[in-house]
Design a protein around this motif. Structure first.
Motif, PDB file in Angstrom:
ATOM      1  N   LEU A 456       0.821  -1.202   0.000  1.00  0.00           N
ATOM      2  CA  LEU A 456       0.000   0.000   0.000  1.00  0.00           C
ATOM      3  C   LEU A 456       0.862   1.262   0.000  1.00  0.00           C
ATOM      4  O   LEU A 456       0.485   2.279  -0.604  1.00  0.00           O
ATOM      5  N   ARG A 457       2.014   1.220   0.658  1.00  0.00           N
ATOM      6  CA  ARG A 457       2.922   2.370   0.592  1.00  0.00           C
ATOM      7  C   ARG A 457       3.414   2.577  -0.836  1.00  0.00           C
ATOM      8  O   ARG A 457       3.510   3.710  -1.325  1.00  0.00           O
ATOM      9  N   ARG A 458       3.740   1.496  -1.519  1.00  0.00           N
ATOM     10  CA  ARG A 458       4.193   1.604  -2.914  1.00  0.00           C
ATOM     11  C   ARG A 458       3.069   2.103  -3.825  1.00  0.00           C
ATOM     12  O   ARG A 458       3.319   2.860  -4.774  1.00  0.00           O
ATOM     13  N   LEU A 459       1.832   1.692  -3.551  1.00  0.00           N
ATOM     14  CA  LEU A 459       0.709   2.154  -4.356  1.00  0.00           C
ATOM     15  C   LEU A 459       0.521   3.661  -4.216  1.00  0.00           C
ATOM     16  O   LEU A 459       0.274   4.369  -5.193  1.00  0.00           O
ATOM     17  N   ARG A 460       0.641   4.159  -2.997  1.00  0.00           N
ATOM     18  CA  ARG A 460       0.521   5.610  -2.801  1.00  0.00           C
ATOM     19  C   ARG A 460       1.660   6.332  -3.524  1.00  0.00           C
ATOM     20  O   ARG A 460       1.447   7.390  -4.126  1.00  0.00           O
ATOM     21  N   ALA A 461       2.860   5.764  -3.467  1.00  0.00           N
ATOM     22  CA  ALA A 461       3.993   6.378  -4.151  1.00  0.00           C
ATOM     23  C   ALA A 461       3.789   6.386  -5.667  1.00  0.00           C
ATOM     24  O   ALA A 461       4.297   7.269  -6.365  1.00  0.00           O
ATOM     25  N   ALA A 462       3.038   5.393  -6.181  1.00  0.00           N
ATOM     26  CA  ALA A 462       2.799   5.303  -7.625  1.00  0.00           C
ATOM     27  C   ALA A 462       1.683   6.228  -8.092  1.00  0.00           C
ATOM     28  O   ALA A 462       1.428   6.315  -9.292  1.00  0.00           O
ATOM     29  N   GLY A 463       0.976   6.894  -7.163  1.00  0.00           N
ATOM     30  CA  GLY A 463      -0.047   7.853  -7.568  1.00  0.00           C
ATOM     31  C   GLY A 463      -1.451   7.536  -7.091  1.00  0.00           C
ATOM     32  O   GLY A 463      -2.374   8.307  -7.351  1.00  0.00           O
ATOM     33  N   ASP A 560       3.445  -3.845  -8.288  1.00  0.00           N
ATOM     34  CA  ASP A 560       4.270  -3.985  -9.490  1.00  0.00           C
ATOM     35  C   ASP A 560       3.466  -3.635 -10.737  1.00  0.00           C
ATOM     36  O   ASP A 560       3.951  -2.936 -11.637  1.00  0.00           O
ATOM     37  N   ALA A 561       2.215  -4.144 -10.803  1.00  0.00           N
ATOM     38  CA  ALA A 561       1.379  -3.898 -11.978  1.00  0.00           C
ATOM     39  C   ALA A 561       1.086  -2.415 -12.141  1.00  0.00           C
ATOM     40  O   ALA A 561       1.146  -1.875 -13.260  1.00  0.00           O
ATOM     41  N   VAL A 562       0.753  -1.732 -11.037  1.00  0.00           N
ATOM     42  CA  VAL A 562       0.472  -0.296 -11.121  1.00  0.00           C
ATOM     43  C   VAL A 562       1.718   0.469 -11.558  1.00  0.00           C
ATOM     44  O   VAL A 562       1.653   1.367 -12.403  1.00  0.00           O
ATOM     45  N   ALA A 563       2.872   0.106 -10.987  1.00  0.00           N
ATOM     46  CA  ALA A 563       4.113   0.793 -11.359  1.00  0.00           C
ATOM     47  C   ALA A 563       4.421   0.593 -12.838  1.00  0.00           C
ATOM     48  O   ALA A 563       4.837   1.531 -13.540  1.00  0.00           O
ATOM     49  N   ILE A 564       4.221  -0.625 -13.353  1.00  0.00           N
ATOM     50  CA  ILE A 564       4.454  -0.888 -14.777  1.00  0.00           C
ATOM     51  C   ILE A 564       3.488  -0.084 -15.632  1.00  0.00           C
ATOM     52  O   ILE A 564       3.868   0.504 -16.654  1.00  0.00           O
ATOM     53  N   ALA A 565       2.206  -0.042 -15.226  1.00  0.00           N
ATOM     54  CA  ALA A 565       1.203   0.691 -16.000  1.00  0.00           C
ATOM     55  C   ALA A 565       1.520   2.183 -16.049  1.00  0.00           C
ATOM     56  O   ALA A 565       1.436   2.811 -17.112  1.00  0.00           O
ATOM     57  N   VAL A 566       1.882   2.744 -14.903  1.00  0.00           N
ATOM     58  CA  VAL A 566       2.220   4.171 -14.858  1.00  0.00           C
ATOM     59  C   VAL A 566       3.429   4.454 -15.748  1.00  0.00           C
ATOM     60  O   VAL A 566       3.448   5.426 -16.515  1.00  0.00           O
ATOM     61  N   ASP A 622      12.311  -2.115 -14.098  1.00  0.00           N
ATOM     62  CA  ASP A 622      12.452  -0.911 -13.278  1.00  0.00           C
ATOM     63  C   ASP A 622      12.128  -1.288 -11.839  1.00  0.00           C
ATOM     64  O   ASP A 622      10.974  -1.438 -11.463  1.00  0.00           O
ATOM     65  N   ARG A 623      13.120  -1.462 -11.007  1.00  0.00           N
ATOM     66  CA  ARG A 623      12.924  -1.981  -9.652  1.00  0.00           C
ATOM     67  C   ARG A 623      13.149  -0.923  -8.568  1.00  0.00           C
ATOM     68  O   ARG A 623      13.526  -1.242  -7.455  1.00  0.00           O
ATOM     69  N   ARG A 624      12.901   0.316  -8.941  1.00  0.00           N
ATOM     70  CA  ARG A 624      13.134   1.350  -7.940  1.00  0.00           C
ATOM     71  C   ARG A 624      12.228   1.180  -6.721  1.00  0.00           C
ATOM     72  O   ARG A 624      12.574   1.596  -5.630  1.00  0.00           O
ATOM     73  N   GLY A 625      11.051   0.541  -6.897  1.00  0.00           N
ATOM     74  CA  GLY A 625      10.164   0.361  -5.759  1.00  0.00           C
ATOM     75  C   GLY A 625      10.463  -0.885  -4.958  1.00  0.00           C
ATOM     76  O   GLY A 625       9.869  -1.088  -3.895  1.00  0.00           O
ATOM     77  N   ARG A 626      11.370  -1.755  -5.472  1.00  0.00           N
ATOM     78  CA  ARG A 626      11.654  -3.003  -4.779  1.00  0.00           C
ATOM     79  C   ARG A 626      13.153  -3.079  -4.501  1.00  0.00           C
ATOM     80  O   ARG A 626      13.958  -3.101  -5.428  1.00  0.00           O
ATOM     81  N   PRO A 627      13.554  -3.124  -3.242  1.00  0.00           N
ATOM     82  CA  PRO A 627      14.981  -3.241  -2.931  1.00  0.00           C
ATOM     83  C   PRO A 627      15.579  -4.488  -3.564  1.00  0.00           C
ATOM     84  O   PRO A 627      14.934  -5.542  -3.641  1.00  0.00           O
ATOM     85  N   GLN A 628      16.828  -4.373  -4.012  1.00  0.00           N
ATOM     86  CA  GLN A 628      17.510  -5.479  -4.665  1.00  0.00           C
ATOM     87  C   GLN A 628      18.301  -6.279  -3.633  1.00  0.00           C
ATOM     88  O   GLN A 628      19.239  -5.765  -3.016  1.00  0.00           O
ATOM     89  N   LEU A 629      17.922  -7.513  -3.455  1.00  0.00           N
ATOM     90  CA  LEU A 629      18.564  -8.368  -2.464  1.00  0.00           C
ATOM     91  C   LEU A 629      19.601  -9.264  -3.133  1.00  0.00           C
ATOM     92  O   LEU A 629      19.391  -9.757  -4.244  1.00  0.00           O
ATOM     93  N   THR A 630      20.698  -9.475  -2.428  1.00  0.00           N
ATOM     94  CA  THR A 630      21.682 -10.455  -2.881  1.00  0.00           C
ATOM     95  C   THR A 630      21.180 -11.852  -2.539  1.00  0.00           C
ATOM     96  O   THR A 630      20.317 -12.012  -1.651  1.00  0.00           O
ATOM     97  N   PRO A 631      21.670 -12.890  -3.223  1.00  0.00           N
ATOM     98  CA  PRO A 631      21.253 -14.257  -2.862  1.00  0.00           C
ATOM     99  C   PRO A 631      21.501 -14.596  -1.401  1.00  0.00           C
ATOM    100  O   PRO A 631      20.690 -15.284  -0.769  1.00  0.00           O
ATOM    101  N   SER A 632      22.620 -14.122  -0.841  1.00  0.00           N
ATOM    102  CA  SER A 632      22.905 -14.413   0.565  1.00  0.00           C
ATOM    103  C   SER A 632      21.892 -13.729   1.477  1.00  0.00           C
ATOM    104  O   SER A 632      21.467 -14.310   2.495  1.00  0.00           O
ATOM    105  N   ALA A 633      21.471 -12.514   1.129  1.00  0.00           N
ATOM    106  CA  ALA A 633      20.464 -11.820   1.935  1.00  0.00           C
ATOM    107  C   ALA A 633      19.123 -12.552   1.868  1.00  0.00           C
ATOM    108  O   ALA A 633      18.426 -12.685   2.882  1.00  0.00           O
ATOM    109  N   GLU A 634      18.738 -13.042   0.676  1.00  0.00           N
ATOM    110  CA  GLU A 634      17.498 -13.813   0.570  1.00  0.00           C
ATOM    111  C   GLU A 634      17.559 -15.074   1.411  1.00  0.00           C
ATOM    112  O   GLU A 634      16.586 -15.442   2.079  1.00  0.00           O
ATOM    113  N   ALA A 635      18.701 -15.745   1.388  1.00  0.00           N
ATOM    114  CA  ALA A 635      18.847 -16.963   2.186  1.00  0.00           C
ATOM    115  C   ALA A 635      18.705 -16.658   3.678  1.00  0.00           C
ATOM    116  O   ALA A 635      18.068 -17.422   4.427  1.00  0.00           O
ATOM    117  N   LEU A 636      19.289 -15.546   4.125  1.00  0.00           N
ATOM    118  CA  LEU A 636      19.162 -15.168   5.530  1.00  0.00           C
ATOM    119  C   LEU A 636      17.718 -14.839   5.889  1.00  0.00           C
ATOM    120  O   LEU A 636      17.241 -15.182   6.986  1.00  0.00           O
TER     121      LEU A 636
END
Length: 774
Positions: A456-463, A560-566, A622-636
């Motif tokens: 919901l925070r990302r949706l507000r940021a998308a407009g 993600d869908a709203v961000a892509i549409a915008v 375009d992943r500005r709304g989603r932090p990019q995790l390393t594989p090790s961070a995902e495993a943790l």
């Protein structure tokens, strides 16, 4: 017609028959090259003939495109191209005509190539659709068309095969690759009895599947039906390009006519028409929209058409169902309360032992909770179940019941507390009775999705400016969810007709999006400008009524869908307007005689290529709304999320010890506090230490630096402080033999405070950090 021919015909309908554009490009390029060779060889007459033939070859297709536009009820911008081609022939500017022809063919071919590239994920849906299934019968294994599979048939799915129909695992567990539906690359395991959706790939050994749906009623067939409807031909943003043409076309003709009138040179008028040829307007919007459809499909978001994508990009009001959309849609154990002389883990183990053969949704939640905490279940005997009341059976030689409380006898204090908590938390209660007496209770509720707050925070940021929840649930739990998520309005107790009325009321003056998953949401989804269905576990009715279907059980795919549409709409408009501005500048230069038709044609070709390449940027991730995790961070993240599940019994023990202190600081109460201290020292505090020194540093780069985890680190410090305070109280009690009333109050406050801090801290980590990983 056989199935193969039908499938090829469907693909032609979806992706188009072989195109004229490549042939036209070959002819115009050949004519331009031949004319150039003729000019270099000293044969200008032959050169002009070749260029004229190339121009004439483009007039026919260009006219057909204009007529096609007229049949659809509007004057397309291809009119300028036809006028430019005809003008070059009339004023004998054959080289300019050949360049325009090549430009037109190149632009159209680039559009076709862009659509082919952007649609490859949608095409893959059809190409990988399962054609056959291996049916297990008493006579052995036989291969049959997947359309012949009936509900209840037993199928064999081999390694690497696509599951043909929806079903449940029968026998050994299945290891599945669900990326085609969910967009997630990790394999998942499904044990016996768990549901499997058609379209997923068997990534492990062979397993048996009991069909629960026919091919046409299965998940994958529904997605393919949506894919067949996908396309950008009717996108409103493309009609926006036609609206631009409503003034661009007469403006171009006016500038050309004015240039001819003032200069007396028809060549200048033709030069204006050459640079006004509006390929940017024709190509930019469709390429951007189709690219957006492709980008969304890779994330498990199926959009019916470009119109839905464009509408989503303009949406400002979002209406959401609660159950199954903002919440998990499945009950989970909230807490386990035990009577004096009983332990919460003991209550949960016995309740799950009795419930493990029940198909009731609450029973499944109890069993799942016990297994998550590693409890060993007993085998019950003489089990019977009364619908609406619960199950009865014998466990370890004692008669037990789990379910609703029978009778209206006077309840002990601890049981009355459970009833009060159930009302306050909006929870259901399953009572465990042993030999007719209540010994414990399991509280269950439908939890908020961990990814909902971030979504919901990302949706507000998308407009999205207004977020409203529409639910048929009671007002109390609905308002609690609304408060946690910061919704603008909550409407509870709604029937399907009420939801439709609410959608129509919100529709005034704004593009409205409705998100839901149940059969009762289907009318509201159809009433909204854009209906979005949670298709992973939602009803078929909601998916059929929706314009967009999320094929993975993650609400963050909505953001993600709203961000892509915008982004797709912004790039489409940017490309079209940018190309038009460049064309207008070139038109002015041509009107003043600064550009000859041939030079203008080359310039326009460059403009076309630039705007098409710009429109293709939509395909990039375009992943500005989603932090990019390393594989090790995902495993943790996965590791510590699992540890949270394992530590639920520690939280139960902390609260149980605090409750016991309400009856005084006797030996049993102090013993329970001592057990809590052991659990804190041996299990909880090492977990918090590892999070602080392993998980948080790994997440810091993706979250923007170590400051992002400071609040969580402060919670770790508070947890450690309260644990030390509890240890000090125990030491004082051992020294003095008992606790003073003041110490007793402080110890009880420490335990309740620790329980509250831990629940809040766990929830924050699950929402803010654990929801980042698949």
């Amino acid at each position: 017609m056989d199935r193969s021919a039908m499938r090829k015909q469907q693909q032609r309908r979806l992706f188009g028959a072989p195109r004229l554009e490549p042939a036209l490009l070959t002819v115009t390029a050949g004519a331009l090259a031949a004319g150039g060779i003729g000019r270099l060889a000293g044969a200008p007459g032959l050169a002009d003939l070749c260029w004229a033939l190339g121009t004439v070859a483009a007039v026919g297709p260009a006219l057909s495109w204009v007529l096609a536009d007229l049949r659809r009820g509007h004057a397309g911008v291809d009119v300028i191209a036809v006028l430019a081609l005809g003008g070059t022939l009339l004023v004998h500017e054959y080289l300019a005509g050949a360049l325009i022809a090549l430009m037109l063919a190149t632009g159209r071919t680039l559009e076709a190539a862009a659509q082919q590239r952007a649609s490859r994920d949608l095409r893959a849906l059809l190409e990988r659709a399962p054609r056959t299934a291996r049916l297990l019968t008493d006579d052995g294994v036989s291969t049959v068309p997947s359309a012949q599979v009936a509900v209840g048939d037993l199928l064999a799915v081999g390694p690497g095969e696509v599951v043909p129909v929806d079903g449940r695992v029968a026998g050994a567990q299945a290891v599945l690759d669900e990326s085609a539906l969910t967009g997630e690359p990790l394999t998942v395991r499904r044990v016996q009895g768990e549901a499997v959706r058609s379209g997923v790939v068997n990534a492990g050994g062979a397993f048996e599947l009991r069909a629960t749906a026919t091919e046409q009623d299965s998940t994958y067939a529904g997605i393919v039906r949506l894919a067949r409807q996908a396309g950008a031909e009717s996108a409103p943003v493309v009609r926006l390009a036609d609206r631009y043409a409503a003034w661009f076309l007469p403006l171009s003709l006016a500038v050309a006519g004015l240039a001819w009138l003032l200069s007396g040179s028809a060549v200048r008028a033709v030069a204006v028409l050459v640079v006004a040829t509006p390929c940017p307007l024709l190509l930019a919007a469709p390429v951007a929209v189709v690219s957006g459809l492709s980008r969304a499909s890779r994330l498990g978001v199926v959009i019916r058409d470009g119109g839905a994508l464009e509408h989503l990009g303009r949406a400002r009001t979002l209406l959401l169902d609660k159950t199954g959309t903002l919440t998990a849609g499945r009950p989970r154990v909230l807490d386990v309360v035990a009577a004096p002389r009983w332990q919460p883990a003991q209550v949960l183990r016995l309740a799950a032992s009795l419930d493990q053969y029940s198909p009731h949704v609450l029973a499944e939640a109890v069993v799942d909770a016990a297994r998550e905490r590693g409890l060993r279940l007993s085998v019950p005997e003489n089990v019977s179940e009364e619908p609406g009341r619960g199950a009865t059976g014998t466990v370890a030689g004692r008669r037990m019941t789990i379910g609703r409380r029978a009778g209206a006898a006077e309840l002990p204090t601890w049981a009355r507390t459970v009833d009060n908590r159930a009302v306050l938390d909006g929870a259901a209660v399953a009572w465990l009775c042993v030999d007719g007496s209540p010994v414990g209770a399991v509280l269950l509720h439908d939890p908020l999705r961990p990814d909902a707050p971030r979504t919901l925070r990302r949706l507000r940021a998308a407009g999205i400016e207004r977020l409203v929840m529409l639910t048929g649930d009671r007002a109390e739990p609905a308002r609690e969810v609304g408060a946690v998520l910061g919704l603008d309005e909550v409407r509870a107790g709604l029937a399907p007709a009420d939801k439709v009325a609410a959608v129509r009321a919100e529709h005034e003056g704004a593009v409205t999006v409705m998100v839901g998953d149940g059969v009762n949401d289907a009318p509201a989804l159809a009433a909204a400008d854009i209906g979005v269905a949670m298709g992973a576990r939602g009803s078929t009715a909601s998916s059929e009524a929706a314009d967009i279907v999320l094929t993975t059980d993650r609400v963050d795919r909505l953001a993600d869908a709203v961000a892509i549409a915008v982004r797709a709409r912004r790039i489409a408009v940017q490309s079209a307007l940018g190309g038009m501005v460049l064309s207008l500048v070139a038109m002015v230069a041509a009107a003043f005689g600064l550009l000859q038709p041939a030079v203008g044609a080359l310039l326009q070709e460059g403009i076309d290529v630039a705007v098409i390449l710009n429109a293709l940027r939509v395909l990039r991730d375009d992943r500005r709304g989603r932090p990019q995790l390393t594989p090790s961070a995902e495993a943790l993240i996965h590791r510590f999320a699992a540890e949270h599940d394992d530590l639920q019994d520690v939280l139960d023990a902390v609260r149980d010890a605090a409750d016991r202190l309400s009856d005084g600081a006797g030996p049993q109460s102090l013993a329970s506090v001592g057990e809590v201290h052991r659990l804190l020292t041996e299990r909880l505090l090492p977990h918090e230490y590892a999070e602080e020194h392993q998980l948080y540093p790994a997440l810091a780069p993706a979250l923007g630096g170590p400051e992002a985890t400071v609040t969580m680190s402060r919670a770790h410090a508070e947890i450690a402080r309260l644990a030390r305070r509890i240890a000090t109280h125990l030491a004082l009690a051992r020294q003095g033999g008992s606790l003073s009333p003041e110490q007793l109050d402080d110890l009880r406050a420490c335990l309740y405070g620790l329980h509250t801090v831990l629940r809040l801290h766990f929830t924050q980590e699950e929402e803010s950090y654990f929801s980042l990983a698949p």
